[in-house]
Motif scaffolding. Sequence first.
Motif, PDB file in Angstrom:
ATOM      1  N   GLU A 199       0.941   1.407   7.868  1.00  0.00           N
ATOM      2  CA  GLU A 199       1.521   0.414   6.948  1.00  0.00           C
ATOM      3  C   GLU A 199       1.152   0.699   5.485  1.00  0.00           C
ATOM      4  O   GLU A 199       1.760   0.137   4.572  1.00  0.00           O
ATOM      5  CB  GLU A 199       1.068  -1.003   7.337  1.00  0.00           C
ATOM      6  CG  GLU A 199      -0.427  -1.271   7.220  1.00  0.00           C
ATOM      7  CD  GLU A 199      -1.218  -0.879   8.467  1.00  0.00           C
ATOM      8  OE1 GLU A 199      -2.381  -1.313   8.572  1.00  0.00           O
ATOM      9  OE2 GLU A 199      -0.671  -0.157   9.325  1.00  0.00           O
ATOM     10  N   LEU A 200       0.162   1.568   5.254  1.00  0.00           N
ATOM     11  CA  LEU A 200      -0.246   1.878   3.882  1.00  0.00           C
ATOM     12  C   LEU A 200       0.230   3.252   3.415  1.00  0.00           C
ATOM     13  O   LEU A 200      -0.013   3.642   2.275  1.00  0.00           O
ATOM     14  CB  LEU A 200      -1.775   1.816   3.760  1.00  0.00           C
ATOM     15  CG  LEU A 200      -2.432   0.446   3.987  1.00  0.00           C
ATOM     16  CD1 LEU A 200      -3.943   0.578   3.882  1.00  0.00           C
ATOM     17  CD2 LEU A 200      -1.910  -0.578   2.990  1.00  0.00           C
ATOM     18  N   MET A 201       0.899   3.986   4.299  1.00  0.00           N
ATOM     19  CA  MET A 201       1.233   5.376   3.981  1.00  0.00           C
ATOM     20  C   MET A 201       2.123   5.522   2.754  1.00  0.00           C
ATOM     21  O   MET A 201       1.853   6.358   1.882  1.00  0.00           O
ATOM     22  CB  MET A 201       1.906   6.036   5.187  1.00  0.00           C
ATOM     23  CG  MET A 201       0.912   6.623   6.158  1.00  0.00           C
ATOM     24  SD  MET A 201       1.664   7.758   7.307  1.00  0.00           S
ATOM     25  CE  MET A 201       0.178   8.386   8.113  1.00  0.00           C
ATOM     26  N   GLU A 202       3.175   4.745   2.679  1.00  0.00           N
ATOM     27  CA  GLU A 202       4.096   4.897   1.552  1.00  0.00           C
ATOM     28  C   GLU A 202       3.392   4.614   0.238  1.00  0.00           C
ATOM     29  O   GLU A 202       3.574   5.329  -0.752  1.00  0.00           O
ATOM     30  CB  GLU A 202       5.301   3.964   1.726  1.00  0.00           C
ATOM     31  CG  GLU A 202       6.395   4.229   0.707  1.00  0.00           C
ATOM     32  CD  GLU A 202       7.670   3.461   0.986  1.00  0.00           C
ATOM     33  OE1 GLU A 202       8.608   3.577   0.170  1.00  0.00           O
ATOM     34  OE2 GLU A 202       7.735   2.738   2.006  1.00  0.00           O
ATOM     35  N   SER A 203       2.539   3.590   0.222  1.00  0.00           N
ATOM     36  CA  SER A 203       1.789   3.264  -0.985  1.00  0.00           C
ATOM     37  C   SER A 203       0.805   4.376  -1.331  1.00  0.00           C
ATOM     38  O   SER A 203       0.644   4.746  -2.497  1.00  0.00           O
ATOM     39  CB  SER A 203       1.032   1.942  -0.787  1.00  0.00           C
ATOM     40  OG  SER A 203       0.089   1.736  -1.810  1.00  0.00           O
ATOM     41  N   GLU A 204       0.138   4.942  -0.313  1.00  0.00           N
ATOM     42  CA  GLU A 204      -0.835   6.008  -0.560  1.00  0.00           C
ATOM     43  C   GLU A 204      -0.159   7.260  -1.127  1.00  0.00           C
ATOM     44  O   GLU A 204      -0.678   7.894  -2.044  1.00  0.00           O
ATOM     45  CB  GLU A 204      -1.571   6.361   0.743  1.00  0.00           C
ATOM     46  CG  GLU A 204      -2.596   5.340   1.178  1.00  0.00           C
ATOM     47  CD  GLU A 204      -3.782   5.257   0.218  1.00  0.00           C
ATOM     48  OE1 GLU A 204      -4.286   6.310  -0.205  1.00  0.00           O
ATOM     49  OE2 GLU A 204      -4.181   4.131  -0.127  1.00  0.00           O
ATOM     50  N   PHE A 205       0.979   7.615  -0.571  1.00  0.00           N
ATOM     51  CA  PHE A 205       1.654   8.837  -1.011  1.00  0.00           C
ATOM     52  C   PHE A 205       2.375   8.668  -2.345  1.00  0.00           C
ATOM     53  O   PHE A 205       2.338   9.564  -3.186  1.00  0.00           O
ATOM     54  CB  PHE A 205       2.651   9.304   0.053  1.00  0.00           C
ATOM     55  CG  PHE A 205       2.043  10.141   1.139  1.00  0.00           C
ATOM     56  CD1 PHE A 205       1.799  11.501   0.944  1.00  0.00           C
ATOM     57  CD2 PHE A 205       1.694   9.591   2.356  1.00  0.00           C
ATOM     58  CE1 PHE A 205       1.228  12.280   1.935  1.00  0.00           C
ATOM     59  CE2 PHE A 205       1.109  10.363   3.354  1.00  0.00           C
ATOM     60  CZ  PHE A 205       0.871  11.709   3.146  1.00  0.00           C
ATOM     61  N   PHE A 213       3.508  -6.122  -2.933  1.00  0.00           N
ATOM     62  CA  PHE A 213       3.167  -6.678  -1.624  1.00  0.00           C
ATOM     63  C   PHE A 213       1.833  -7.404  -1.759  1.00  0.00           C
ATOM     64  O   PHE A 213       1.126  -7.282  -2.761  1.00  0.00           O
ATOM     65  CB  PHE A 213       3.097  -5.587  -0.540  1.00  0.00           C
ATOM     66  CG  PHE A 213       2.158  -4.449  -0.855  1.00  0.00           C
ATOM     67  CD1 PHE A 213       0.798  -4.527  -0.570  1.00  0.00           C
ATOM     68  CD2 PHE A 213       2.639  -3.285  -1.444  1.00  0.00           C
ATOM     69  CE1 PHE A 213      -0.064  -3.490  -0.869  1.00  0.00           C
ATOM     70  CE2 PHE A 213       1.778  -2.226  -1.737  1.00  0.00           C
ATOM     71  CZ  PHE A 213       0.421  -2.342  -1.451  1.00  0.00           C
ATOM     72  N   THR A 214       1.500  -8.195  -0.760  1.00  0.00           N
ATOM     73  CA  THR A 214       0.259  -8.959  -0.787  1.00  0.00           C
ATOM     74  C   THR A 214      -0.937  -8.023  -0.931  1.00  0.00           C
ATOM     75  O   THR A 214      -1.098  -7.082  -0.163  1.00  0.00           O
ATOM     76  CB  THR A 214       0.097  -9.779   0.504  1.00  0.00           C
ATOM     77  OG1 THR A 214       1.245 -10.616   0.664  1.00  0.00           O
ATOM     78  CG2 THR A 214      -1.164 -10.629   0.457  1.00  0.00           C
ATOM     79  N   GLY A 215      -1.741  -8.277  -1.939  1.00  0.00           N
ATOM     80  CA  GLY A 215      -2.902  -7.428  -2.179  1.00  0.00           C
ATOM     81  C   GLY A 215      -2.692  -6.395  -3.260  1.00  0.00           C
ATOM     82  O   GLY A 215      -3.659  -5.741  -3.688  1.00  0.00           O
ATOM     83  N   ALA A 216      -1.448  -6.215  -3.704  1.00  0.00           N
ATOM     84  CA  ALA A 216      -1.166  -5.248  -4.772  1.00  0.00           C
ATOM     85  C   ALA A 216      -1.421  -5.921  -6.117  1.00  0.00           C
ATOM     86  O   ALA A 216      -0.505  -6.428  -6.768  1.00  0.00           O
ATOM     87  CB  ALA A 216       0.275  -4.747  -4.673  1.00  0.00           C
ATOM     88  N   ILE A 217      -2.692  -5.963  -6.528  1.00  0.00           N
ATOM     89  CA  ILE A 217      -3.078  -6.730  -7.723  1.00  0.00           C
ATOM     90  C   ILE A 217      -2.930  -5.916  -9.011  1.00  0.00           C
ATOM     91  O   ILE A 217      -3.067  -6.459 -10.103  1.00  0.00           O
ATOM     92  CB  ILE A 217      -4.532  -7.240  -7.590  1.00  0.00           C
ATOM     93  CG1 ILE A 217      -5.497  -6.062  -7.357  1.00  0.00           C
ATOM     94  CG2 ILE A 217      -4.640  -8.260  -6.452  1.00  0.00           C
ATOM     95  CD1 ILE A 217      -6.967  -6.473  -7.342  1.00  0.00           C
TER      96      ILE A 217
END
Length: 446
Positions: A199-205, A213-217
């Motif tokens: 679920e975090l792959m797209e954000s990591e890459f 998204f929730t937590g993206a501060i």
Amino acid sequence: MSIRQRALIVDDEPDIRELLEITLGRMKLDTRSARNVKEAREWLAREPFDLCLTDMRLPDGSGLDLVQYIQQRHPQVPVAMITAYGSLDTAVNALKAGAFDFLTKPVDLNRLRELVATALRLRSPSSEEAPVDNRLLGESPPMRTLRKQVAKLARSQAPVYISGESGSGKELVARLIHEQGPRTEQPFVPVNCGAIPSELMESEFFGHKKGSFTGAIEDKQGLFQAANGGTLFLDEVADLPLPMQVKLLRAIQEKAVRAVGGQQEVMVDVRILSATHKDLAAEVAAGRFRQDLYYRLNVIELRVPPLRERREDIPLLADVMLKRLAEGTGQPPAKLTSEALEKLKNYRFPGNVRELENMLERAYTLCEDDLIQAPDLRLADASGAAESGEASLAQIDNLEDYLEEIERKLIMQALEETRWNRTAAAQRLGLTFRSMRYRLKKLGID
């Protein structure tokens, strides 16, 4: 007064030649132009060049012919291929033939300038082998070959798929390709694809925007942006889930990424190196890895040999590792007895160089008087027999059970070393596949 670097431009379209000459002239390069393969060869015979740009389709032949000619006669000259937009297969063939990189028409001038700058940073090839630098150790034929291949691939921008067993040194090979190439001053970013939650792959890459998204501060940079100008090493690439494989393929093809929650794509200049201990072709056949991504990553395959294929390197590796362990302790490095060294040379090392390092670290801690004895290595024979390699009758209650246990251990070892490839394991044991299948069923090995 510095000598200006020189580029050869090969294209049968006058407008393209003029555009390239003007752009490279503004970069302080002298240029020579040719309309076909024949004229290009004549220029190469007359003058030295630091770079060649060639169209794929020429009146008297193919740009691939010119790439191969330069590889044979002038290997120090990096060649970039200019292809029609969307001709990915052509570009891949050019990279396999030895092209440094490729451009698509219509030519993007920013991309052209980046490519030229990278090509001109290439080191001149040395007549001697690449330096060992205490990392890619070994004088065995497989290691000499590997070092030469690393030095050659460092001069290219082609994607390289590094195959090899766990612990054989794939990341080290990737680092050396990066360090010996023109991107050495730029970042080398390694990523273990199997360690990132799906679920975090797209954000990591690709990064994300604040509030996407929730937590993206806050805004976050992705791995592609972090590696911009340098090298992105995708370790355990076979562990990528299929949806992420699609997005990765697009990023590689378009040389652009879009952050999660972002509206615009950002151009990135990244060389891709990848590796996995799995059989990637088998993963494609099983439908777990996309074939189009496989062909995009595996333009050139580089195999890292397992330690058992270069046993003559074990004494050198052990010596260097023991010296490294002793550093900072104020103690002299431990030595291996001849019996201990013989044990190491006869062991199969399913965990390769990493296993040897861990084994020596444990033995260094346990040994007395800085001398590592064979028992300090804690190496059980494959058969589970006594250190002498012989079993006494007192150890055997039932001969059939004893032999079955030996058979089980050897089959399990072969399966583990081949990553549960039954065909390869059968070959290693000298069995037919049918015989292997029968024994697996008889022993209850799933």
